[in-house]
Scaffold this motif. Sequence first.
Motif, PDB file in Angstrom:
ATOM      1  N   SER A 257     -41.699 -17.632 -11.338  1.00  0.00           N
ATOM      2  CA  SER A 257     -43.004 -17.629 -10.648  1.00  0.00           C
ATOM      3  C   SER A 257     -42.882 -17.207  -9.191  1.00  0.00           C
ATOM      4  N   GLY A 258     -42.070 -16.183  -8.920  1.00  0.00           N
ATOM      5  CA  GLY A 258     -41.950 -15.667  -7.571  1.00  0.00           C
ATOM      6  C   GLY A 258     -40.849 -16.296  -6.749  1.00  0.00           C
ATOM      7  N   TYR A 259     -40.260 -17.373  -7.224  1.00  0.00           N
ATOM      8  CA  TYR A 259     -39.133 -18.003  -6.545  1.00  0.00           C
ATOM      9  C   TYR A 259     -37.834 -17.540  -7.200  1.00  0.00           C
ATOM     10  N   GLU A 260     -36.839 -17.245  -6.392  1.00  0.00           N
ATOM     11  CA  GLU A 260     -35.544 -16.837  -6.909  1.00  0.00           C
ATOM     12  C   GLU A 260     -34.568 -18.008  -6.806  1.00  0.00           C
ATOM     13  N   LEU A 261     -34.030 -18.384  -7.927  1.00  0.00           N
ATOM     14  CA  LEU A 261     -33.169 -19.560  -8.041  1.00  0.00           C
ATOM     15  C   LEU A 261     -31.743 -19.116  -8.328  1.00  0.00           C
ATOM     16  N   LEU A 262     -30.819 -19.475  -7.447  1.00  0.00           N
ATOM     17  CA  LEU A 262     -29.409 -19.219  -7.693  1.00  0.00           C
ATOM     18  C   LEU A 262     -28.886 -20.339  -8.552  1.00  0.00           C
ATOM     19  N   ALA A 263     -28.396 -20.003  -9.723  1.00  0.00           N
ATOM     20  CA  ALA A 263     -28.020 -21.032 -10.684  1.00  0.00           C
ATOM     21  C   ALA A 263     -26.670 -20.757 -11.301  1.00  0.00           C
ATOM     22  N   ARG A 264     -26.041 -21.818 -11.752  1.00  0.00           N
ATOM     23  CA  ARG A 264     -24.801 -21.702 -12.515  1.00  0.00           C
ATOM     24  C   ARG A 264     -25.147 -21.673 -13.991  1.00  0.00           C
ATOM     25  N   THR A 265     -24.461 -20.824 -14.747  1.00  0.00           N
ATOM     26  CA  THR A 265     -24.705 -20.752 -16.178  1.00  0.00           C
ATOM     27  C   THR A 265     -23.403 -20.652 -16.941  1.00  0.00           C
ATOM     28  N   ASP A 266     -23.344 -21.331 -18.092  1.00  0.00           N
ATOM     29  CA  ASP A 266     -22.174 -21.190 -18.952  1.00  0.00           C
ATOM     30  C   ASP A 266     -22.472 -20.249 -20.117  1.00  0.00           C
ATOM     31  N   THR A 267     -23.654 -19.599 -20.088  1.00  0.00           N
ATOM     32  CA  THR A 267     -23.939 -18.514 -21.017  1.00  0.00           C
ATOM     33  C   THR A 267     -23.740 -17.202 -20.270  1.00  0.00           C
ATOM     34  N   ASP A 268     -24.098 -16.080 -20.868  1.00  0.00           N
ATOM     35  CA  ASP A 268     -23.856 -14.781 -20.229  1.00  0.00           C
ATOM     36  C   ASP A 268     -25.112 -13.911 -20.285  1.00  0.00           C
ATOM     37  N   PRO A 269     -26.201 -14.340 -19.626  1.00  0.00           N
ATOM     38  CA  PRO A 269     -27.433 -13.546 -19.665  1.00  0.00           C
ATOM     39  C   PRO A 269     -27.316 -12.279 -18.828  1.00  0.00           C
ATOM     40  N   GLN A 270     -27.836 -11.183 -19.341  1.00  0.00           N
ATOM     41  CA  GLN A 270     -27.798  -9.918 -18.631  1.00  0.00           C
ATOM     42  C   GLN A 270     -29.043  -9.763 -17.748  1.00  0.00           C
ATOM     43  N   PRO A 271     -28.964  -8.992 -16.656  1.00  0.00           N
ATOM     44  CA  PRO A 271     -30.147  -8.751 -15.820  1.00  0.00           C
ATOM     45  C   PRO A 271     -31.295  -8.205 -16.655  1.00  0.00           C
TER      46      PRO A 271
END
Length: 281
Positions: A37-51
């Motif tokens: 919703s317009g906010y950019e969240l820097l997050a840790r992930t243990d999956t591998d989502p592509q841009p």
Amino acid sequence: MASRDLEQFRRAFRAGERVAGKVLSRPDAQHAWVNISGYELLARTDTDPQPGTVLSFFIAQLSPVVVLRELPRPGQASPETDPRQADILTRGFRAARAELEARPPDLVGLPPHSWPPGDNLAALKASFLSRLRKDAPAWAAFSRVARLVRDINTLAVIRTTGRFLYAPWYPPGATEHELFLGVEEAGGIREILLAFRLAGPELVRVKALVAGGTARCLVSAQYPGELPRDGLLPDSLAMGRKRVRLELLARPRVLDPGEPSLLAGLVAPRPGSFTGVNLRV
């Protein structure tokens, strides 16, 4: 992100909501920038989502840090280990721990009235192990627990999120100890979960978010009114060469005794986690 923008994000959403976020970029293999919703969240992930991937999230908490849990995508494989293997290890751990706790109380721990327990974890550990080595059956039981803990940490669901430990020297006088150290997130934030049983309050859980030299703690107990009058936690703890100040965020909450144990909750099937640690617009 400025603190006022973080507050706007918290006002815009509620814990328990499900939201969609688009992966913008991957600064490294463990993190991603996600637009919600317009906010950019820097997050840790243990999956591998592509841009460009749109993911669904469950908002687990908004304070003191934003925590999202990624909901599984259709056809997405879970990183969890075979539940049967996890169950065998969990039951084996509990049985070996019970065998150790059946030893004389003055051997495996200090009596509950010896509160406060001290604030030097290394000294408490050394004292505990010194007493334990004097009793061969107790040392053998402790060694069995340690082997099971090593096996538990090979489970994918544990090794991708942190490290499970058995540290029965803290707090002394307690039983059913379980400890989990989460991986360090971006910004140096680490989650620590501690569970044990203590005469009076019975089941106790402590959740701490550690950043720098401060641990911000939430305490839950089956009977909060029975917690030690001087407080469950000292003002600070010496952890090796580092001293960490403990800050209680709120009054102790009531813990439902029907909840799964800490270890059972860690190995239970669940969606992959996606924990936010920073925001920007």
